[in-house]
Design a protein around this motif. Structure first.
Motif, PDB file in Angstrom:
ATOM      1  N   GLY A 129      -5.927  38.848  19.263  1.00 44.28           N
ATOM      2  CA  GLY A 129      -6.111  39.066  17.839  1.00 44.28           C
ATOM      3  C   GLY A 129      -4.790  39.190  17.109  1.00 44.28           C
ATOM      4  O   GLY A 129      -3.765  39.560  17.677  1.00 44.28           O
ATOM      5  N   GLY A 130      -4.808  38.859  15.826  1.00 39.59           N
ATOM      6  CA  GLY A 130      -3.662  39.141  14.980  1.00 39.59           C
ATOM      7  C   GLY A 130      -2.634  38.051  14.846  1.00 39.59           C
ATOM      8  O   GLY A 130      -1.609  38.240  14.202  1.00 39.59           O
ATOM      9  N   ILE A 148      -9.388  26.526  13.026  1.00 43.25           N
ATOM     10  CA  ILE A 148     -10.480  25.997  12.213  1.00 43.25           C
ATOM     11  C   ILE A 148     -11.713  26.912  12.306  1.00 43.25           C
ATOM     12  O   ILE A 148     -12.130  27.265  13.414  1.00 43.25           O
ATOM     13  CB  ILE A 148     -10.831  24.567  12.694  1.00 43.25           C
ATOM     14  N   ASP A 149     -12.248  27.300  11.180  1.00 41.92           N
ATOM     15  CA  ASP A 149     -13.457  28.138  11.098  1.00 41.92           C
ATOM     16  C   ASP A 149     -13.249  29.565  11.593  1.00 41.92           C
ATOM     17  O   ASP A 149     -14.223  30.306  11.763  1.00 41.92           O
ATOM     18  CB  ASP A 149     -14.626  27.515  11.885  1.00 41.92           C
ATOM     19  N   ASN A 150     -12.012  29.982  11.830  1.00 40.97           N
ATOM     20  CA  ASN A 150     -11.775  31.316  12.396  1.00 40.97           C
ATOM     21  C   ASN A 150     -11.711  32.381  11.316  1.00 40.97           C
ATOM     22  O   ASN A 150     -10.678  33.012  11.072  1.00 40.97           O
ATOM     23  CB  ASN A 150     -10.485  31.298  13.225  1.00 40.97           C
ATOM     24  N   GLY A 151     -12.835  32.603  10.662  1.00 38.44           N
ATOM     25  CA  GLY A 151     -12.910  33.640   9.639  1.00 38.44           C
ATOM     26  C   GLY A 151     -12.626  35.019  10.205  1.00 38.44           C
ATOM     27  O   GLY A 151     -11.935  35.827   9.580  1.00 38.44           O
ATOM     28  N   PHE A 152     -13.144  35.288  11.384  1.00 37.76           N
ATOM     29  CA  PHE A 152     -12.926  36.599  11.999  1.00 37.76           C
ATOM     30  C   PHE A 152     -11.431  36.904  12.147  1.00 37.76           C
ATOM     31  O   PHE A 152     -10.954  37.974  11.767  1.00 37.76           O
ATOM     32  CB  PHE A 152     -13.612  36.668  13.369  1.00 37.76           C
ATOM     33  N   GLY A 153     -10.702  35.949  12.720  1.00 42.95           N
ATOM     34  CA  GLY A 153      -9.270  36.164  12.932  1.00 42.95           C
ATOM     35  C   GLY A 153      -8.540  36.449  11.629  1.00 42.95           C
ATOM     36  O   GLY A 153      -7.687  37.354  11.553  1.00 42.95           O
ATOM     37  N   ALA A 154      -8.897  35.701  10.599  1.00 42.72           N
ATOM     38  CA  ALA A 154      -8.241  35.904   9.304  1.00 42.72           C
ATOM     39  C   ALA A 154      -8.548  37.292   8.757  1.00 42.72           C
ATOM     40  O   ALA A 154      -7.672  37.970   8.214  1.00 42.72           O
ATOM     41  CB  ALA A 154      -8.703  34.832   8.324  1.00 42.72           C
ATOM     42  N   GLY A 155      -9.802  37.717   8.909  1.00 40.73           N
ATOM     43  CA  GLY A 155     -10.181  39.033   8.407  1.00 40.73           C
ATOM     44  C   GLY A 155      -9.427  40.144   9.122  1.00 40.73           C
ATOM     45  O   GLY A 155      -8.971  41.112   8.499  1.00 40.73           O
ATOM     46  N   GLN A 156      -9.287  39.993  10.422  1.00 41.46           N
ATOM     47  CA  GLN A 156      -8.586  41.015  11.203  1.00 41.46           C
ATOM     48  C   GLN A 156      -7.110  41.105  10.806  1.00 41.46           C
ATOM     49  O   GLN A 156      -6.571  42.193  10.602  1.00 41.46           O
ATOM     50  CB  GLN A 156      -8.707  40.649  12.687  1.00 41.46           C
ATOM     51  N   ILE A 157      -6.454  39.953  10.673  1.00 41.58           N
ATOM     52  CA  ILE A 157      -5.043  39.956  10.282  1.00 41.58           C
ATOM     53  C   ILE A 157      -4.886  40.537   8.882  1.00 41.58           C
ATOM     54  O   ILE A 157      -3.995  41.351   8.632  1.00 41.58           O
ATOM     55  CB  ILE A 157      -4.476  38.522  10.326  1.00 41.58           C
TER      56      ILE A 157
END
Lengths: 241, 241, 241, 241, 241, 241, 241, 241
Positions: free
Chosen positions: E210-211, D217-226
């Motif tokens: 990450g990832g 939830i709210d993990n924009g950073f993780g999504a961007g990295q993947i």
């Protein structure tokens, strides 16, 4: 994305598609954002409704639009510039319901006084959209004679909105008295095992009485909108209302 | 308490109060109980509806009432002895909907084929109560063109029932296309984190689209009953439908 | 640990400490275990009560103790060899309540017929312990006139047991009619968002009416025991009951 | 353990192992800690990214590193001293995406304006790591024409990030339009039965559409990295992008 | 709705839109339904994949299509009539992976032997869609040397699928070793506080590495499909794989 | 709805129906509201009880009714103008219990000192309603000798209230020592996996000891009211108490 | 992957690393698998322990290894070919504990007889690993004198395992009597709001008494292994035990 | 109950029974209460430990007892007046561990720096009770080489405390490296689907590795106390340590 950009996303076309202009959900928006969005909408529409706002939002909007009205008890802000035969006015739920020339009949019941803000949000929403609305407060199941005293009014409704927190039992009770649809609204009123409205929500979903459907916890606005659509459907020849 | 005793609790008066005789919820009742209760009801009423039953219940009832009909796919059993202008017939949802002379229009949409039994329970319920019903199957959000292909039919409805399991997204999509009430029915279809329908239930309660209210998981009957009350309200001059 | 060993743990002293011999919880025990334990207890006590058993357990015990009685609808098995002025008899709840010469008054109400087994477990438990018990079935909140029709009986009780599944609203309604303690029993009756009785449990814990305390889901026995202790407390001069 | 000690745990080697230096998660760290850690990292690396910080953290870092940039709307702080052909600049998401010379194409969609901060965190993360990113805001399922208007852009992406709160339906809708991977990001936007993002999370995990995987939830950073790793994989000859 | 009708809803166009024909989810379908649907699909496509079926479904399909293959351990049924350079064959995961001429590299890791069915569903799905797949079993975190022994293979992957039940820790461990995307699949393996896979699901959503993105509990198929799309994206010039 | 309007909903008739005037639940009401409501009630009744209030509410009421008393530790506010033989007085729980001339015996036990506010709310409630009350603090199960040291007092009670947070084990322990009803009150005392009182609530609902019923988390008032009704039932000839 | 392949994953080295050969978790494995794995292990080790198996597994193994022993009550299967001074024997928990020459002292307590299987799994595990074990059954908190009667034995333990379902209160009670570590094991015994052991699990995690740590629901094996490691640590000069 | 009264409940006898004086849990107590209680305890004991306090509590106590020490990072306050061979000193975890002359070896590992306060609470607790303690920070599973670099130290421990938030995977990893007991401590570190530590708690309860037991979320104190009892048991001849 600047604030101006976000205007691009306003759905100016909704009034034509859905019968009432887009309603602004104020929670999480700043006073400045609300004031700007509402001002933009009132340029295009004759009526604007904003829910879940505080005094600060009202002040910000009134500086831009002096005819904005704020209903403090339920956090509703509105501007109504429609013709007189449909316009509402007032800053309390009572005043607004009294000012209405709405059609049909929506009855809103609520269990306790702490449920009143949600019930008023529902009542004003249906009213501003064009329904005639009555509000019956403090008719919780623990004093069953109270709702029975209002039985005639309850049975005159085309649709009922029943608002309750804690054990959420009122919709089942009311549904047993009528054969019209009931919109049940659980509220977050309660403590401990009410879990912020979950107890009431589950009770309403499990209602043993026919005709009950449920909206989100504290979603008075949603209930008011649905009730209006049931009370005064667009497919109906309006002379008959 | 003997079985006969339990008849005392049947609510023979409901047809007058609520417009349709008491409906029997078959789940947890034995075939013998269902057959006995239904036979008792049909003595007093012209139509009897029983939901959530199996083949065994149908067999038991048919031995007593040879004109009982069983819709196997959704577990509905009914006896209809009303006059021909309202009577329905058939043992599949398709046949029943085709046999109807109901008024107005209820449209039932469902996302996947596994949601069909719940959708059919809703459709037949509204139909037997007197509504004209259309059923659109397999219009899940993952293929958005499918629901858009039915847009005209969807927009002709006075009320929609939208049935979906898994992520329960269909009601929001449909609600964006119309301005009439939507009754959303979450189903227990899914696995893992669908938690027996909780995922769909929560999604529907949180619908960002206006006009959506929700009933219990798999409660097709409840949705059908509410939809009928919205589509063909008793306060409405019936000549106008 | 052999089966014989486990007898060592029977609490033969409980009758003196708590007013009634240890009650056997049958769920999860084999017919042989139940028959052996009950036979051991009846050697020492004049009355033995076993809950949550099936026909197989009843058969096993009757082979050893031919005067054992089985109440199939609620899974209760008992042997009563007390003197005639307190002894109960019968194999249905109705017969047992009628055979009782108990004191005071416990009233058991239940919402739907599917709640009956739990209500009967409660009623028979209180009855066998020495209370006079009345059982009112099918007085769910969706037909409020039903409980109101029994108002006089309800108000004559020293304590009430209110049994309900689904939305669990009945205790709040009843509690508003009386000023004696209410023991609320949620049942696992329901489907979908009833979550095996959680919805009813939460509703009862959040009752807005005074005087309501709650026991575990389906725990008719516990409610019956508590009600008896309130109705016929040992500190009270029994001549006054 | 003194603050200096904690530097020992910084993972200076990650850039070599994982293609981008360690990213600092600011939530729960003081402005001083963030400023010190970021300053230590920029000694070794050419680029530093810090997420979930406030204005106070930005001020503290800028005092030490005057070229630090703060994106207030989504709480991102960064220092970029890489060569001009990869360097980004700006203090709004729009500026940063415009400044990028990244490769391939990542498209970020979000349902409502309240989801924007999470969507921007995702977009800027992918962008600073080297992807070309487009952001489409306010395309919730309740107005399906909105996402369909962007269909060409959506279908040009190598990977999509779809951000939604409330009922979390958007990923299923988008996934039906493309055949590339979708990273779904539930947000905590909503109230009542959204349960801080659980409703959206469950909906996304149950998506009926193929190709959808989910982050916290709210993990924009993780999504961007993947998304960056999918869009611009290190095993790919970069000339082809 | 007859069985034939339901064919109307098959999405024959999906192969063109999404690169692989519609995959049949067998759970809840009868053997006859599966056999009929698969036979209909193989008329139009060269390859058909069915997941979550039992021996009975396989038997039913083989009677109609004698070249259908059944992988019993993970409940996969398929017919592959593509040209020899992409066709797979075999009835165990090992045979199928060995028969593949797929491109790139997907590596599937699983923690325990009870996780194998889900891991094999993922591996075969990616393989039949055209990826080269390696499967590493029994590399749970409690024996960290096991995964480290496979480090070279792990690091050669373009994307990893990591399957784990119980505490679901393996994805975090693997993610620390690589810089490519990880698709984490929680399984329902476990007992007590594993809550049917919730423990593993939550652990994976909270991965500190990450990832990592996550699919539904036991959703091996979904993971395999996503992994294939990352490993062999359609936008990539295939000569480079 | 103005503040005056809401007086209309006060239930002045409750004293006659239920034996004690309506009790005001202060949580969520403003100091002004509480002061106004209490002043209205004291015009009609001789005693007024308000729970869950703060110092500010007490100050507001004292300005209007100088004889109001505030028990700060448990947030109780009351005015008692009854005749001297039933009147209570004091501003600590100890003083109030000592001032009482109540009948019968209610014993309140609590596990830890942090549970004291809830225990005191229960004790004062029962006391002001007319029961003789003893309070035993700090007798948690981790030092079993502590409750055993009070065994005589515990066994002299007609009803017990047992208050506990964290693992909520005390009611089971106490219930094993007596044969009178136990009202168990879970408190929100604890952290982490106590989940705001859920752990204690579940433990109490699952008590293996007979005679335990449960009220909502932190609901000391409810427990006190029920205990009083059990201790001093209205059906009992009062000369015997 | 053939069955033979899966042998490759057996951890033959664990005995050296962890002091006892790998233990086989039988749940979900077929009788044939268990028999094959155990036979493979006994080739290399002198002792093999298998948990969570049924009669069918025992029969399958005994055909291959005639000296295998099965403890039916708790589903344990073992082969012990160690030298006589450590070897255990028997097919009931009582026989096995009596046959042991183990060192130190582990005491296992359980609340009810339905908790016995889990308690026996714990006891036999610790015993076969080399600990001296005593088992005290039926000492639930509702009869506190029962555990107090065993106080001397309880206080002679180096470590205690406390097993309880329902409200899970026993560990707190026992922990108050000793100053050695307590391993608490919640069981799934109970119904309704016990939620399959969650109530007991939460209670144990919230124990107000010092020294209590918790393992998974029904995890008797885990508790036995930990207790053995505490009772007979490898770092301790064994002559001193 | 006055503040003085509450001293009556202090358990002065615990030091004799349990080996260390009662520890004060500061959360929810005022600075004045903590200062008074600690001063009372230090009159009787040579050492006092208070957990979960803030700077304000430390200031209040230091005014009364100038030799009190406050470890700000983990909220521990203590007074140590024991003889020099066991006395600890310092105001950081590092200083205190360095000052210790404790016996055996406890090793505390934690995953991230945000887990440090809980890890330090555990380390200082074990240290002040008399154990030799080493603390290894920042060895999360996402960089498995980090814990492997400390393998020798890890394997020299008699017992380990492993502290982790988010996915809570570290205990399983560490447990695979040793054959001594592991006390796992979940922390509330994380966001979204970590649910305040539930994700980590569930992961630890489901650890696939042997030897892991679990304490409440953030319960560093409990873990330290248990670890000390395992590391330096009172039944052991202390010369051997």
């Amino acid at each position: 994305m600047t604030q101006l950009d976000s205007f691009a996303t306003l759905d100016f076309d909704r009034a034509r598609r859905c019968g009432f202009p887009e309603v602004v959900f104020g929670l999480g928006k700043t006073p400045e954002q609300v004031a700007a969005i509402a001002s933009k909408l009132i340029e295009v529409h004759e009526v604007v409704l904003i829910t879940r706002v505080t005094h600060a939002h009202a002040t910000a909007l009134k500086e831009l639009q002096s005819d904005a009205s704020f209903v403090e008890n339920c956090g509703i802000l509105y501007i109504d510039r429609r013709s007189e035969d449909v316009r509402i006015s007032g800053t309390t739920c009572r005043e607004i319901l009294a000012s209405s020339k709405g059609q049909g009949k929506v009855v809103v019941c609520c269990a306790g006084t702490t449920d009143l803000p949600v019930a008023e949000e529902a009542a004003i929403t249906a009213c501003i959209m064009g329904s005639h609305v009555n509000l019956i407060a403090d008719v919780g199941v623990a004093g069953v004679h109270r709702i029975l005293n209002h039985q005639e009014l309850v049975q005159s409704a085309r649709v009922l909105i029943v608002v309750a927190g804690m054990e959420g039992a009122l919709p089942s009770l009311v549904a047993g008295l009528v054969d019209v649809p009931i919109i049940a609204v659980p509220t977050s009123v309660g403590y401990g095992a009410s879990f912020g409205g979950i107890a009431a929500l589950l009770a309403m979903l499990n209602s043993c009485a026919g005709g009950v459907s449920v909206v989100n916890i504290d979603n008075g606005f949603g209930a008011g909108q649905i009730a209006h659509r049931i009370n005064a459907p667009r497919w109906l020849d309006l002379r008959y209302n």
